[in-house]
Scaffold this active site. Structure first.
Site, PDB file in Angstrom:
ATOM      1  CB  ALA A 273      -0.942  -0.004   1.203  1.00  0.00           C
TER       2      ALA A 273
ATOM      3  CB  SER B 122       6.903   0.877  -1.624  1.00  0.00           C
ATOM      4  OG  SER B 122       7.115  -0.227  -0.759  1.00  0.00           O
ATOM      5  N   GLY B 123       5.976  -0.641  -4.119  1.00  0.00           N
ATOM      6  CA  GLY B 123       5.941  -1.892  -4.860  1.00  0.00           C
ATOM      7  C   GLY B 123       7.339  -2.303  -5.244  1.00  0.00           C
TER       8      GLY B 123
ATOM      9  CG  HIS C  43      -4.587 -10.842   0.939  1.00  0.00           C
ATOM     10  ND1 HIS C  43      -5.249 -11.198   2.080  1.00  0.00           N
ATOM     11  CD2 HIS C  43      -4.112  -9.590   1.164  1.00  0.00           C
ATOM     12  CE1 HIS C  43      -5.180 -10.208   2.958  1.00  0.00           C
ATOM     13  NE2 HIS C  43      -4.482  -9.224   2.419  1.00  0.00           N
ATOM     14  CG  ASP C  44      -0.217  -7.889   0.849  1.00  0.00           C
ATOM     15  OD1 ASP C  44      -1.153  -8.302   1.560  1.00  0.00           O
ATOM     16  OD2 ASP C  44       0.071  -6.666   0.748  1.00  0.00           O
ATOM     17  CB  THR C  45      -1.601 -11.343   4.467  1.00  0.00           C
ATOM     18  OG1 THR C  45      -1.622  -9.915   4.598  1.00  0.00           O
ATOM     19  CG2 THR C  45      -1.291 -11.945   5.826  1.00  0.00           C
TER      20      THR C  45
ATOM     21  CG  ASN D  24      -6.789  -6.653   9.046  1.00  0.00           C
ATOM     22  OD1 ASN D  24      -6.995  -7.860   9.042  1.00  0.00           O
ATOM     23  ND2 ASN D  24      -6.561  -5.966   7.956  1.00  0.00           N
TER      24      ASN D  24
ATOM     25  N   GLY E  63       8.426  -6.081   6.580  1.00  0.00           N
ATOM     26  CA  GLY E  63       9.278  -4.958   6.945  1.00  0.00           C
ATOM     27  C   GLY E  63       9.454  -4.773   8.432  1.00  0.00           C
TER      28      GLY E  63
END
Length: 493
Positions: free
Chosen positions: A30, A32-33, A251-253, A311, A425
């Protein structure tokens, strides 16, 4: 939809000894890529960063939108760089991103610029949907934590556009469509929409029609490992050739949890980036009243696993505070400043005030430090007056929220936990990792940092038949391929 999108797996024809064993991950967060390639050699995954780029939403007269065209161009440029670095060696591409956001299409064209989930319009959608289906009914059906930006609530604000639309594509699926022409919905990300049943993991078309979402716009569902097609037209020209696109845990998670370096099941995870996704990996959804009241969600994982999680606001609180303090700084400059802020925060003596990181007041962009101070003052607590004090308060508040969520998840699911894995991160934030160990009373294992990209790459590698099919064995590859740092509790609270 292309014929390839209906195939079950990329394995077969790609797994020979002479086949390239390099794949590319497009990993969009959300804020950076990045485009990262991975090569499997002797059971170890080696990763190479090909491109990193910012992801900054744009506010217009009608709200907050994603700059999807800019992101798509960054993706193409990153893939082209990867192809130049390893000509002809990339066997496939996988795409993951944040959840819930989408585009509506007609005749293959996008109707309007996709909104960002932090746009304020979502409150109208919550009211509209709850007037038709109660929160209790929604949870029984979809098992999702109530978040005002869940896709079903966003769709309820689209009005006449829903009547015009022929297809809804979640954002990673939209990018895959632009690359290949395949219009599908990958199941792990679809599970975040509020329109997928928690029991069957199929579309809840009856609920969709009741809340005003035409069932016809819900795409064909595919699972991680499915081949969506290959690069076509301008995409193939820019990148340099036609390369297969394989569905991953989009979904990134979901991709990040694949890269938990633990072959057992008695762990909790925190996928920590802009958000902190705190929970357990289960075989079945937990849709009890107690789970609903605790605001826990049941989202789809790779191999049909359930991500039972809460979340929690994550590193957004730090990054947005920095944007307030340093509005003209670049991302690289803020990254450097953050290290000094954390070092200064570690030197703050005594206890700092704890605030509720999940309060909705912290959702929108803006003056996060000022909102923290106001939140604390309104409750008779002394607010920190220095950036170091505010950062320490953020870190300790996040750690407490993480610890509480782990305890609650374990109790609700009747699932014992002996260790917490922090990936993403946030695993680089030693102060946060140690505070989480202290406040949970459990060891914290930090890493890998690029867990989402690793999971993305490994699901592709498995689809090609390069690595074992078993998820535990995949996680053994993660453990061999990354450095893990252990934080034992130094004090309990």
């Amino acid at each position: 939809m292309t014929d390839a999108a209906t195939q079950g797996s990329a394995a077969g024809g790609r797994g020979g000894a002479d086949a390239p064993r390099t794949v590319a991950a497009v990993d969009l967060g959300a804020t950076s890529g990045r485009v990262i390639t991975g090569t499997i050699t002797d059971g170890v995954l080696t990763m190479r960063h090909e491109a990193r780029f910012p992801n900054n939403p744009v506010r217009t007269r009608d709200g907050l939108h994603w700059n999807l065209l800019g992101l798509y161009q960054h993706v193409l440029d990153g893939l082209a760089a990867a192809e130049r670095d390893a000509p002809g060696q990339i066997a496939s591409i996988g795409i993951d991103s944040w959840a819930v956001d989408y585009a509506l299409l007609r005749d293959g064209r996008v109707l309007g610029v996709p909104y960002a989930y932090r746009d304020e319009r979502t409150a109208r959608g919550v009211e509209a949907v709850h007037a038709i289906a109660s929160p209790e009914e929604l949870y029984r059906r979809n098992g999702l934590q109530h978040l005002p930006f869940n896709t079903v609530f966003q769709l309820a604000t689209d009005g006449e556009l829903l009547g015009l639309a022929e297809q809804m594509l979640l954002l990673p699926d939209l990018l895959a469509y632009w690359l290949t022409g395949a219009q599908v919905a990958e199941r792990t990300n679809a599970s975040t929409t509020g329109l997928l049943r928690a029991d069957t993991r199929g579309w809840d078309t009856e609920l969709a029609e009741r809340v005003g979402v035409p069932a016809r716009i819900l795409p064909h569902l595919v699972d991680p490992g499915s081949v969506l097609g290959s690069l076509e037209g301008e995409a193939a020209r820019v990148v340099g050739r036609d390369i297969d696109v394989v569905a991953v845990g989009s979904h990134d998670t979901a991709s990040a949890i694949v890269a938990i370096p633990n072959v057992g099941r008695d762990f909790a995870y925190i996928s920590c980036g802009t958000w902190g996704l705190v929970g357990l990996e289960l075989d079945e959804a937990v849709v009890t009243d107690a789970a609903r009241e605790a605001n826990f969600t049941n989202e789809g994982g790779v191999d049909g696993r359930v991500r039972f999680l809460h979340n929690v606001m994550g590193l957004w609180l730090l990054s947005e505070s920095q944007r307030h303090w340093e509005p003209a700084a670049t991302d690289a400059q803020r990254s450097s400043t953050l290290q000094q802020l954390l070092a200064d925060a570690a030197q703050v003596a005594g206890d700092v005030p704890i605030f509720d990181v999940n309060d909705s007041v912290f959702m929108a962009p803006g003056d996060i430090p000022g909102r923290i101070a106001a939140w604390l003052t309104e409750r008779g607590l002394d607010a920190p007056t220095t950036p170091a004090g505010i950062v320490r308060s953020i870190v300790e508040s996040l750690a407490q929220a993480f610890a509480d969520a782990v305890t609650t998840a374990s109790t609700l699911a009747e699932h014992p936990v002996s260790v917490i894995h922090i990936v993403g991160g946030g695993s680089q934030n030693a102060l946060l990792c140690q505070a989480t160990a202290d406040r949970s009373g459990m060891p914290v294992l930090a890493g890998p940092v690029e867990a989402t990209a690793m999971g993305n790459l490994l699901v592709q590698a498995r689809a090609h038949g390069w690595i074992p099919d078993n998820l535990s064995k995949i996680r053994s590859i993660v453990a061999r391929s990354t450095q893990i740092i252990r934080y034992d509790p130094k004090m309990t609270r």
